[in-house]
Design a protein around this motif. Structure first.
Motif, mmCIF file in Angstrom:
data_model
loop_
_atom_site.group_PDB
_atom_site.id
_atom_site.type_symbol
_atom_site.label_atom_id
_atom_site.label_comp_id
_atom_site.label_asym_id
_atom_site.label_seq_id
_atom_site.Cartn_x
_atom_site.Cartn_y
_atom_site.Cartn_z
ATOM 1 N N PRO A 22 18.930 47.365 4.810
ATOM 2 C CA PRO A 22 18.708 47.552 3.368
ATOM 3 C C PRO A 22 18.672 46.227 2.612
ATOM 4 O O PRO A 22 17.920 46.081 1.646
ATOM 5 N N PHE A 23 19.475 45.263 3.065
ATOM 6 C CA PHE A 23 19.463 43.947 2.425
ATOM 7 C C PHE A 23 18.094 43.289 2.577
ATOM 8 O O PHE A 23 17.579 42.679 1.635
ATOM 9 N N SER A 24 17.484 43.408 3.767
ATOM 10 C CA SER A 24 16.166 42.797 3.973
ATOM 11 C C SER A 24 15.127 43.431 3.052
ATOM 12 O O SER A 24 14.229 42.746 2.554
ATOM 13 N N MET A 25 15.250 44.741 2.802
ATOM 14 C CA MET A 25 14.333 45.410 1.871
ATOM 15 C C MET A 25 14.481 44.840 0.464
ATOM 16 O O MET A 25 13.492 44.566 -0.228
ATOM 17 N N LEU A 26 15.729 44.665 0.031
ATOM 18 C CA LEU A 26 15.972 44.118 -1.304
ATOM 19 C C LEU A 26 15.498 42.673 -1.407
ATOM 20 O O LEU A 26 15.011 42.243 -2.456
ATOM 21 N N MET A 27 15.630 41.922 -0.319
ATOM 22 C CA MET A 27 15.191 40.528 -0.328
ATOM 23 C C MET A 27 13.686 40.451 -0.563
ATOM 24 O O MET A 27 13.211 39.666 -1.391
ATOM 25 N N ILE A 28 12.925 41.277 0.144
ATOM 26 C CA ILE A 28 11.475 41.285 -0.035
ATOM 27 C C ILE A 28 11.116 41.769 -1.439
ATOM 28 O O ILE A 28 10.215 41.230 -2.095
ATOM 29 N N ALA A 29 11.839 42.788 -1.931
ATOM 30 C CA ALA A 29 11.580 43.294 -3.279
ATOM 31 C C ALA A 29 11.859 42.223 -4.327
ATOM 32 O O ALA A 29 11.117 42.089 -5.316
ATOM 33 N N MET A 30 12.919 41.447 -4.129
ATOM 34 C CA MET A 30 13.250 40.377 -5.064
ATOM 35 C C MET A 30 12.153 39.316 -5.084
ATOM 36 O O MET A 30 11.708 38.879 -6.150
ATOM 37 N N VAL A 31 11.686 38.924 -3.912
ATOM 38 C CA VAL A 31 10.642 37.899 -3.833
ATOM 39 C C VAL A 31 9.348 38.399 -4.472
ATOM 40 O O VAL A 31 8.719 37.692 -5.272
#
Length: 215
Positions: free
Chosen positions: A174-183
Motif C-alpha cells: 500500500p505504501f508503494s501505491m501511495l508513493m506513485i500517487a504522490m509523485v
C-alpha cells in the motif's frame, strides 16, 4: 528490391512483465530504426498532441517506413507503451542506482525522496505522459498495458525498500501505491503551476510521514 519487414510476433516490452526496472535500460538495446521511430513519436506527441499520433505521421516524422513500426513495436499500441515507458525509465533507473548506494535506513529514504523530487520537477518528460494517460483510460487494451507499467513502478519502490520479496511486502505494497500517487499528483500540479507549487515542502512532509511509517 528490399524486402518489407514482417511484423514480429507477440508484443514488445521495455520491462519484464509486472517486474521492477532492471539496471540495464532496454531502450538502449533498440536498433537505430526503432529509436528513430520513438523519437519521431515523441516529437509528434509534444508538438501536435495524442490525436495526431497516427502511424503515417510518426513514420513521416521519423523518416522511416510505416511497416517498420509494426516490425519493431507490433502495432501503434506497442509503440505508445514503449514511448510511455521511455519517458520515465531513465529517471527510475537512476532512482534504483542512487538508493542502492546506501543500506536500508535514513540515507536510502532520503535518496528515494530526492529521486522522486527530480521526477516530479521534470516537466518536459511528464507533459507527454499527461497526453497519453487519458486515452489509456478509454482504451481497454492500452489501459491494461499501461497498468502493467504502473505495476512495474510500484515494484521499483518495493525494491528500493528491500521489500520486493519477504515478509514486509504485504505491509509495504500500500505504501508503494501511495508513493506513485504522490509523485503523479505533484507532477500534475507542478506541470500546471510550477511557480505556485512548492514541491520540496510537500516532499519534506511526505518524508516525515514515510519515516514514521517505516519505523
Amino acid at each position: 528490391m528490399t524486402e518489407t519487414p514482417r511484423r514480429r510476433p507477440g508484443r514488445p516490452s521495455t520491462r519484464g512483465h509486472l517486474g521492477s526496472l532492471s539496471a540495464k535500460d532496454p531502450i538502449e538495446v533498440l536498433p537505430p530504426t526503432a529509436l528513430n521511430i520513438l523519437g519521431g513519436a515523441r516529437r509528434v506527441l509534444e508538438r501536435d498532441g495524442f490525436a495526431a499520433l497516427s502511424l503515417s505521421a510518426i513514420a513521416a516524422e521519423a523518416g522511416e517506413a510505416k511497416a517498420s513500426i509494426g516490425y519493431h513495436f507490433g502495432n501503434k499500441e506497442g509503440l505508445i507503451v514503449a514511448l510511455l515507458d521511455s519517458l520515465v525509465h531513465e529517471a527510475n533507473r537512476s532512482l534504483i542506482a542512487e538508493t542502492h548506494r546506501f543500506p536500508m535506513g535514513e540515507q536510502r529514504v532520503r535518496a528515494l525522496v530526492e529521486g522522486e523530487e527530480r521526477i516530479v520537477e521534470d516537466i518536459a518528460n511528464y507533459r507527454p505522459l499527461l497526453e497519453i494517460l487519458p486515452h489509456a483510460l478509454r482504451d481497454e487494451s492500452l489501459r491494461k498495458r499501461v497498468a502493467e507499467l504502473y505495476s512495474g513502478y510500484r515494484e521499483t519502490v518495493l525494491e528500493v525498500l528491500d521489500a520486493a520479496t519477504g515478509p514486509d511486502r504485504g505491509t509495504l505494497e500500500p505504501f508503494s501505491m501511495l508513493m506513485i500517487a504522490m509523485v503523479d499528483g505533484l507532477s500534475i500540479q507542478y506541470s500546471l503551476d510550477p511557480e505556485g507549487i512548492n514541491v520540496r515542502a510537500a516532499t519534506a512532509l511526505w518524508e516525515r510521514m514515510m519515516r514514521a511509517y517505516l519505523r
